[in-house]
Design a protein around this motif. Structure first.
Motif, PDB file in Angstrom:
ATOM      1  N   PRO A  85      18.757 110.227  86.003  1.00 56.94           N
ATOM      2  CA  PRO A  85      18.573 109.912  84.828  1.00 56.94           C
ATOM      3  C   PRO A  85      19.512 108.646  84.581  1.00 56.94           C
ATOM      4  CG  PRO A  85      19.121 112.070  85.171  1.00 56.94           C
ATOM      5  CD  PRO A  85      18.178 111.361  86.461  1.00 56.94           C
ATOM      6  N   GLN A  87      23.112 106.844  83.881  1.00 57.51           N
ATOM      7  CA  GLN A  87      24.339 107.985  83.907  1.00 57.51           C
ATOM      8  C   GLN A  87      25.639 107.776  82.782  1.00 57.51           C
ATOM      9  OE1 GLN A  87      25.019 110.519  86.150  1.00 57.51           O
ATOM     10  NE2 GLN A  87      23.363 110.511  86.216  1.00 57.51           N
ATOM     11  N   LEU A  88      25.379 107.672  81.228  1.00 58.41           N
ATOM     12  CA  LEU A  88      26.551 107.685  80.811  1.00 58.41           C
ATOM     13  C   LEU A  88      27.999 107.206  81.065  1.00 58.41           C
ATOM     14  CD1 LEU A  88      25.689 109.994  77.823  1.00 58.41           C
ATOM     15  CD2 LEU A  88      25.214 107.786  78.248  1.00 58.41           C
ATOM     16  N   ARG A  93      29.957 108.886  74.633  1.00 58.30           N
ATOM     17  CA  ARG A  93      29.409 109.980  74.107  1.00 58.30           C
ATOM     18  C   ARG A  93      30.123 110.095  72.051  1.00 58.30           C
ATOM     19  NH1 ARG A  93      25.130 113.823  74.810  1.00 58.30           N
ATOM     20  NH2 ARG A  93      25.715 113.121  77.367  1.00 58.30           N
ATOM     21  N   HIS A 119      15.541 106.077  76.303  1.00 58.04           N
ATOM     22  CA  HIS A 119      16.345 108.115  77.088  1.00 58.04           C
ATOM     23  C   HIS A 119      17.640 107.787  76.469  1.00 58.04           C
ATOM     24  CE1 HIS A 119      16.251 111.209  80.015  1.00 58.04           C
ATOM     25  NE2 HIS A 119      17.486 110.358  80.168  1.00 58.04           N
ATOM     26  N   VAL A 120      18.581 106.957  76.285  1.00 57.84           N
ATOM     27  CA  VAL A 120      19.602 107.221  76.750  1.00 57.84           C
ATOM     28  C   VAL A 120      20.116 107.354  74.682  1.00 57.84           C
ATOM     29  CG1 VAL A 120      22.396 104.851  76.528  1.00 57.84           C
ATOM     30  CG2 VAL A 120      20.649 105.164  77.973  1.00 57.84           C
ATOM     31  N   THR A 122      18.337 108.528  72.853  1.00 59.41           N
ATOM     32  CA  THR A 122      18.043 110.174  72.211  1.00 59.41           C
ATOM     33  C   THR A 122      19.593 111.161  72.836  1.00 59.41           C
ATOM     34  OG1 THR A 122      15.653 110.008  73.421  1.00 59.41           O
ATOM     35  CG2 THR A 122      16.809 112.062  72.703  1.00 59.41           C
ATOM     36  N   GLN A 123      20.014 110.473  74.094  1.00 53.69           N
ATOM     37  CA  GLN A 123      21.540 111.627  74.391  1.00 53.69           C
ATOM     38  C   GLN A 123      22.507 111.113  73.646  1.00 53.69           C
ATOM     39  OE1 GLN A 123      21.188 109.916  78.657  1.00 53.69           O
ATOM     40  NE2 GLN A 123      22.155 111.841  78.696  1.00 53.69           N
ATOM     41  N   LEU A 124      22.407 109.996  73.348  1.00 52.91           N
ATOM     42  CA  LEU A 124      23.098 110.017  72.284  1.00 52.91           C
ATOM     43  C   LEU A 124      23.288 109.683  70.881  1.00 52.91           C
ATOM     44  CD1 LEU A 124      24.457 106.577  73.831  1.00 52.91           C
ATOM     45  CD2 LEU A 124      26.117 108.703  73.972  1.00 52.91           C
ATOM     46  N   ASN A 125      22.099 110.710  70.279  1.00 52.21           N
ATOM     47  CA  ASN A 125      21.649 110.819  68.840  1.00 52.21           C
ATOM     48  C   ASN A 125      21.898 109.694  67.812  1.00 52.21           C
ATOM     49  OD1 ASN A 125      21.842 113.730  69.073  1.00 52.21           O
ATOM     50  ND2 ASN A 125      23.726 113.884  68.975  1.00 52.21           N
TER      51      ASN A 125
END
Length: 227
Positions: A85, A87-88, A93, A119-120, A122-125
């Protein structure tokens, strides 16, 4: 005309919307290079990405040529996202959360692939309708069938087109673009200001041409504290 350092900081503090590039900005890697490595053609594609980001060939040409080398299947793309996946980048964030708290709209505008960028997001709303990226196309068998060339992000100048559209659609007065590459820099104008990001990779031709260049998102968070 490029804004001065103090003007850029002021525009960032009072932005209606902030647009981020994704590859090598919001995430540490270049999604297309990771996909190429995963498909066993990493070196050839990395060199072409470097040329595209340096502005020595049109974005659409570089994208077409890289994808014709990779020819990834739907299954390979899904497996990449599951096994490796994105990597931020540290601090992103917190920065996006702070922007949301201030009711500043956040958008992701990427020359990469929507399936990875979603996908990114979604991780960051970040709402998926705030994502602008390229769509891969597959045959019903799952084999690679090209990409959607009608997307504005599929060509040079595409990020600027998206920003113009956002200003028109939402009535934004001040839009700031943040990114590491030539395609991000050329989005200003219509973006009100551009902030160069070198936290993952430094591109000299971008660093030299922008008035505010940061190497960590902490610098932007610190600036927001002045509001």
């Amino acid at each position: 005309m490029m804004t001065t350092l103090s003007q850029t900081k002021e525009l960032f503090r009072r932005a209606d919307a902030v647009c981020f590039d994704v590859d090598s900005t919001v995430i540490k890697e270049e999604g297309i290079d990771e996909l190429a490595k995963f498909c066993g053609v990493g070196d050839a594609v990395t060199e072409m990405t470097r040329k595209a980001m340096g502005g020595s060939m049109t974005f659409k040409t570089a994208l077409t040529e890289r994808l014709s080398i990779i020819r990834c299947s739907r299954e390979q793309v899904n497996k990449l996202i599951t096994d490796h996946p994105p990597q931020l980048t540290p601090g992103i964030r917190e920065l996006v959360d702070r922007l949301h708290q201030r009711n500043i709209k956040v958008f992701l505008i990427s020359g990469g692939f929507r399936c990875i960028v979603e996908h990114v997001a979604t991780q960051l709303n970040i709402p998926l309708h705030h994502v602008y990226a390229n769509r891969l196309k597959f045959y019903f068998t799952g084999e690679y069938a090209g990409f959607d060339e009608s997307q504005p992000t599929a060509e040079s100048g595409g990020k600027g087109k998206v920003i113009s559209m956002l200003k028109e659609q939402y009535g934004f007065k001040t839009v700031v673009m943040i990114g590491d590459g030539a395609t991000d820099l050329e989005a200003c104008p219509p973006a009100s200001a551009f902030i160069g990001f070198g936290g993952n990779v430094v591109r000299p031709q971008v660093k030299e041409r922008c008035s505010w260049y940061v190497t960590s998102f902490g610098e932007l968070l610190k600036e927001m504290e002045k509001i």
